[in-house]
Design a protein around this motif. Structure first.
Motif, PDB file in Angstrom:
ATOM      1  N   ALA A 182      -2.057  -8.944  -4.772  1.00 14.58           N
ATOM      2  CA  ALA A 182      -2.512  -8.260  -5.985  1.00 14.58           C
ATOM      3  C   ALA A 182      -3.582  -9.091  -6.712  1.00 14.58           C
ATOM      4  CB  ALA A 182      -1.318  -7.979  -6.907  1.00 14.58           C
ATOM      5  N   SER A 193       1.027   5.169  -7.110  1.00 16.69           N
ATOM      6  CA  SER A 193       2.450   4.976  -6.814  1.00 16.69           C
ATOM      7  C   SER A 193       3.325   5.297  -8.013  1.00 16.69           C
ATOM      8  CB  SER A 193       2.679   3.540  -6.338  1.00 16.69           C
ATOM      9  OG  SER A 193       2.972   2.660  -7.374  1.00 16.69           O
ATOM     10  N   ASP A 230       3.140  -7.542  -7.496  1.00 17.24           N
ATOM     11  CA  ASP A 230       2.604  -6.915  -6.274  1.00 17.24           C
ATOM     12  C   ASP A 230       1.952  -5.562  -6.535  1.00 17.24           C
ATOM     13  OD1 ASP A 230       3.433  -9.110  -4.705  1.00 17.24           O
ATOM     14  OD2 ASP A 230       5.435  -8.242  -4.466  1.00 17.24           O
ATOM     15  N   GLN A 231       1.668  -5.275  -7.809  1.00 19.84           N
ATOM     16  CA  GLN A 231       0.940  -4.056  -8.152  1.00 19.84           C
ATOM     17  C   GLN A 231      -0.355  -4.430  -8.863  1.00 19.84           C
ATOM     18  OE1 GLN A 231       3.726  -1.815 -10.597  1.00 19.84           O
ATOM     19  NE2 GLN A 231       4.459  -0.670  -8.809  1.00 19.84           N
ATOM     20  N   ALA A 264      -1.201   0.964  -8.748  1.00 22.45           N
ATOM     21  CA  ALA A 264      -0.983   1.159  -7.310  1.00 22.45           C
ATOM     22  C   ALA A 264      -0.347  -0.090  -6.716  1.00 22.45           C
ATOM     23  CB  ALA A 264      -2.310   1.457  -6.606  1.00 22.45           C
ATOM     24  N   GLU A 265       0.431   0.092  -5.648  1.00 24.98           N
ATOM     25  CA  GLU A 265       0.951  -1.051  -4.892  1.00 24.98           C
ATOM     26  C   GLU A 265      -0.240  -1.773  -4.275  1.00 24.98           C
ATOM     27  OE1 GLU A 265       4.138  -1.892  -4.813  1.00 24.98           O
ATOM     28  OE2 GLU A 265       4.774  -0.091  -5.888  1.00 24.98           O
ATOM     29  N   ALA A 286      -0.341  -3.485  -1.671  1.00 28.55           N
ATOM     30  CA  ALA A 286      -0.332  -3.318  -0.204  1.00 28.55           C
ATOM     31  C   ALA A 286      -0.999  -2.024   0.245  1.00 28.55           C
ATOM     32  CB  ALA A 286       1.097  -3.372   0.311  1.00 28.55           C
ATOM     33  N   THR A 287      -1.102  -1.031  -0.654  1.00 29.01           N
ATOM     34  CA  THR A 287      -1.706   0.237  -0.249  1.00 29.01           C
ATOM     35  C   THR A 287      -3.183   0.327  -0.648  1.00 29.01           C
ATOM     36  OG1 THR A 287      -1.230   1.439  -2.296  1.00 29.01           O
ATOM     37  CG2 THR A 287       0.527   1.378  -0.630  1.00 29.01           C
ATOM     38  N   CYS A 288      -3.717  -0.713  -1.290  1.00 28.73           N
ATOM     39  CA  CYS A 288      -5.129  -0.683  -1.706  1.00 28.73           C
ATOM     40  C   CYS A 288      -6.028  -1.149  -0.558  1.00 28.73           C
ATOM     41  CB  CYS A 288      -5.344  -1.599  -2.908  1.00 28.73           C
ATOM     42  SG  CYS A 288      -4.526  -0.999  -4.395  1.00 28.73           S
ATOM     43  N   ALA A 348       1.069  -3.035 -14.589  1.00 28.98           N
ATOM     44  CA  ALA A 348       1.407  -3.400 -13.211  1.00 28.98           C
ATOM     45  C   ALA A 348       2.586  -4.351 -13.183  1.00 28.98           C
ATOM     46  CB  ALA A 348       0.191  -4.047 -12.541  1.00 28.98           C
ATOM     47  N   LYS A 349       3.530  -4.110 -12.280  1.00 32.09           N
ATOM     48  CA  LYS A 349       4.598  -5.073 -11.994  1.00 32.09           C
ATOM     49  C   LYS A 349       4.095  -6.011 -10.892  1.00 32.09           C
ATOM     50  CE  LYS A 349       8.253  -1.815 -13.172  1.00 32.09           C
ATOM     51  NZ  LYS A 349       8.650  -0.567 -12.529  1.00 32.09           N
ATOM     52  N   SER A 395      -3.863  -7.565 -12.404  1.00 32.83           N
ATOM     53  CA  SER A 395      -2.823  -7.708 -11.385  1.00 32.83           C
ATOM     54  C   SER A 395      -1.505  -8.005 -12.072  1.00 32.83           C
ATOM     55  CB  SER A 395      -3.199  -8.862 -10.448  1.00 32.83           C
ATOM     56  OG  SER A 395      -2.046  -9.374  -9.807  1.00 32.83           O
TER      57      SER A 395
END
Lengths: 339, 339
Positions: free
Chosen positions: A91, A104, A41-42, A115-116, A118-120, A38-39, A85
């Motif tokens: 995240a 993503s 915010d992921q 996954a982002e 924000a979309t979880c 994860a980067k 995270s």
């Protein structure tokens, strides 16, 4: 980690003989991938269940509006537990939670996925894994397209592929809000099922007198919106039969037959219009509060049992390589992959 | 009074073999009608010149979005002198003036015609009869459709039937406002003519490499709007070649061939859209000040010579019965009827 891995990159280079996925081995391989990272915010999610949508079938074959990347796992959405995270408040806050996610850009058919944040969508316990794994693509499409019907102002509207999971969501939601869906199907046994769920009319499009029957209903109920997942010449006939101001909204292509515009004059003199709907565009152009409201609507409906995802089969990654096409060909339910 | 009288009522009952008018005697008769009478807010006009538009050709054959009434005169617009009023301040004020008119609902191909006072445009002397008789249908359509291009925000746009009077109006207006029209034609000799008028690119759609050539231009110029008077499979190819967000705006049907939507997925993933344009709808939905502005633009352009109607022939009512189809088949100009 184990995954179903895309063998091809980019888009299909020739028109398909069939839209339905018939051959897994041409497009996918069951193999090992490095753990995803994860980067900021992921998050990394341990996938418990991933869904198989018509958009996955099209994507795998290179027929979807998004390029394939060879060597990446397939799969657009699922449910799972956030195990790490990449940093950032949202995240970090998701760690340890069970979430519905959009991969993503893809990769849900694997043991782990990025996954982002924000979309979880953190899930309440009352939502089953089967509903959580299919809580984004179909439900949000159903809500967004039904919203388009509501804005158009007529209680009546038409859906093709009426027995799909997506249409079932729309039909039950429409019934609750006092709307009158006209559902088109291709099997007589689906008629009573959909009427029971709230469809005002259910027509078998294979019947000889289908257009005549639909024509009578259109004169009476005046549907303005046709939400179409098929986009063939039957769809073109439906559009041609509808009255003044009709909008043919294509959101899927379940048939290779290309539709002919039967009376272009209707676009001029009857203000008819042909357009498309894609959830990805809707996501990019819809204000955040509307999206959050749609997500809450979906979660609440699944939690209360107003919506329920019908399950055809739950397959392991290895089983999916063997029998996914066969399971997908069965009507009335959804297929899941359990990595 | 003498008139060209419709023999048939309603719409055509079968699909035409050709859209072009080939046989006058099937549809029209040259004969006598009672003098028309004006009701309140209407005027009676002695017609000096009436135009023949593609919409007249379609209407006479029952292919237009308006029912024919057997026994009435044909003809949608013209120029003439107001000889009497049915009462009302506007109608009374028009008496004795030379006006451009839209016949209500038709009847311009006659010695006298009734028109709504509100649709009559008093003409300044600098406007020739040939321009006044063709000042409503084509010019307002050109202005309204070009306005749609301007609202879309791209300087480049595509027109089919590029050598039509309507397209010539659009091309010269577009040039003056710094836009870049791409005109499609079917004869090589029209290429220089239209380039001279201001078209950035002129392509012969009959050329073998037409789609390839258009494709290069689309990548570079990014036209978003295709204003299409033909609506056949060449039109469908043009639409298919255009990029993201393209709008195929059909406003005419010069070919009986029905277009096939070549890639319905483009409507979904590229936000493309197929729609129609009809001046009558535009008239009903556009605010009065915009309509007045459009009319003033048209009159000014004709008065200054920025616009000029090319004349192929001016026929008497009797001559029209004989040779209208033949004159209409000639390219590059407009045919008029002088009752």
């Amino acid at each position: 980690m184990k995954a179903l891995i895309l063998k091809e990159g980019g888009f299909a280079t020739k028109a398909p003989e069939s839209i339905q996925l018939t051959d897994m081995a041409t497009h996918l391989t069951f193999g090992e991938l490095d753990m995803p990272e994860a980067k900021e915010d992921q998050v990394v999610i341990k996938v418990s269940l991933a869904s198989v949508n018509p958009s996955d079938e099209m994507f795998i074959q290179g027929l979807y509006g998004q390029k394939r990347i060879a060597g990446k796992a397939a799969g657009f959405e699922g449910v799972g537990e956030v195990v790490s995270s990449g940093g950032g408040a949202v995240a970090d806050g998701l760690k340890g939670l069970r979430v519905a996610f959009a991969a993503s850009p893809q990769g849900a058919w694997a043991e782990y996925v990025v996954a982002e944040a924000a979309t979880c969508i953190p899930l309440i316990d009352a939502v089953r894994d089967e509903d959580g794994a299919a809580m984004i693509v179909n439900p949000l499409t159903a809500i967004a397209m039904f919203d388009l019907v509501k804005k158009e102002g007529e209680k009546s509207f038409i859906v093709s592929a009426g027995a799909s999971q997506l249409c079932k969501l729309m039909i039950s939601m429409a019934k609750d809000e006092g709307y009158s869906p006209i559902a088109l199907v291709r099997r007589d046994e689906q008629i009573d099922l959909l009427k029971g769920m709230g469809a005002t009319h259910v027509l078998n499009a294979e019947n000889g007198n289908f257009v005549e029957e639909l024509s009578g209903i259109c004169r009476n109920d005046k549907p303005r919106v046709f939400l179409d997942a098929v986009a063939n010449n039957t769809s073109a006939s439906v559009f041609n039969t509808m009255g003044r101001g009709a909008r043919w909204v294509i959101y899927g292509k379940l048939d290779t037959e290309l539709p002919t515009i039967q009376e272009p004059g209707q676009l001029i003199f009857m203000q008819k219009q042909i357009e498309g709907f894609w959830l990805t565009s809707w996501m990019m152009t819809t204000p955040m509060e509307e999206k959050v409201a749609a997500i809450q609507t979906a979660q609440t409906r699944f939690a209360t049992g107003e919506w329920k995802t019908d399950v055809t089969a739950i397959l392991s990654l290895e089983e999916a390589m063997e029998s996914l096409p066969e399971e997908l060909a069965k009507p009335n339910g959804k297929v899941f992959i359990k990595p």
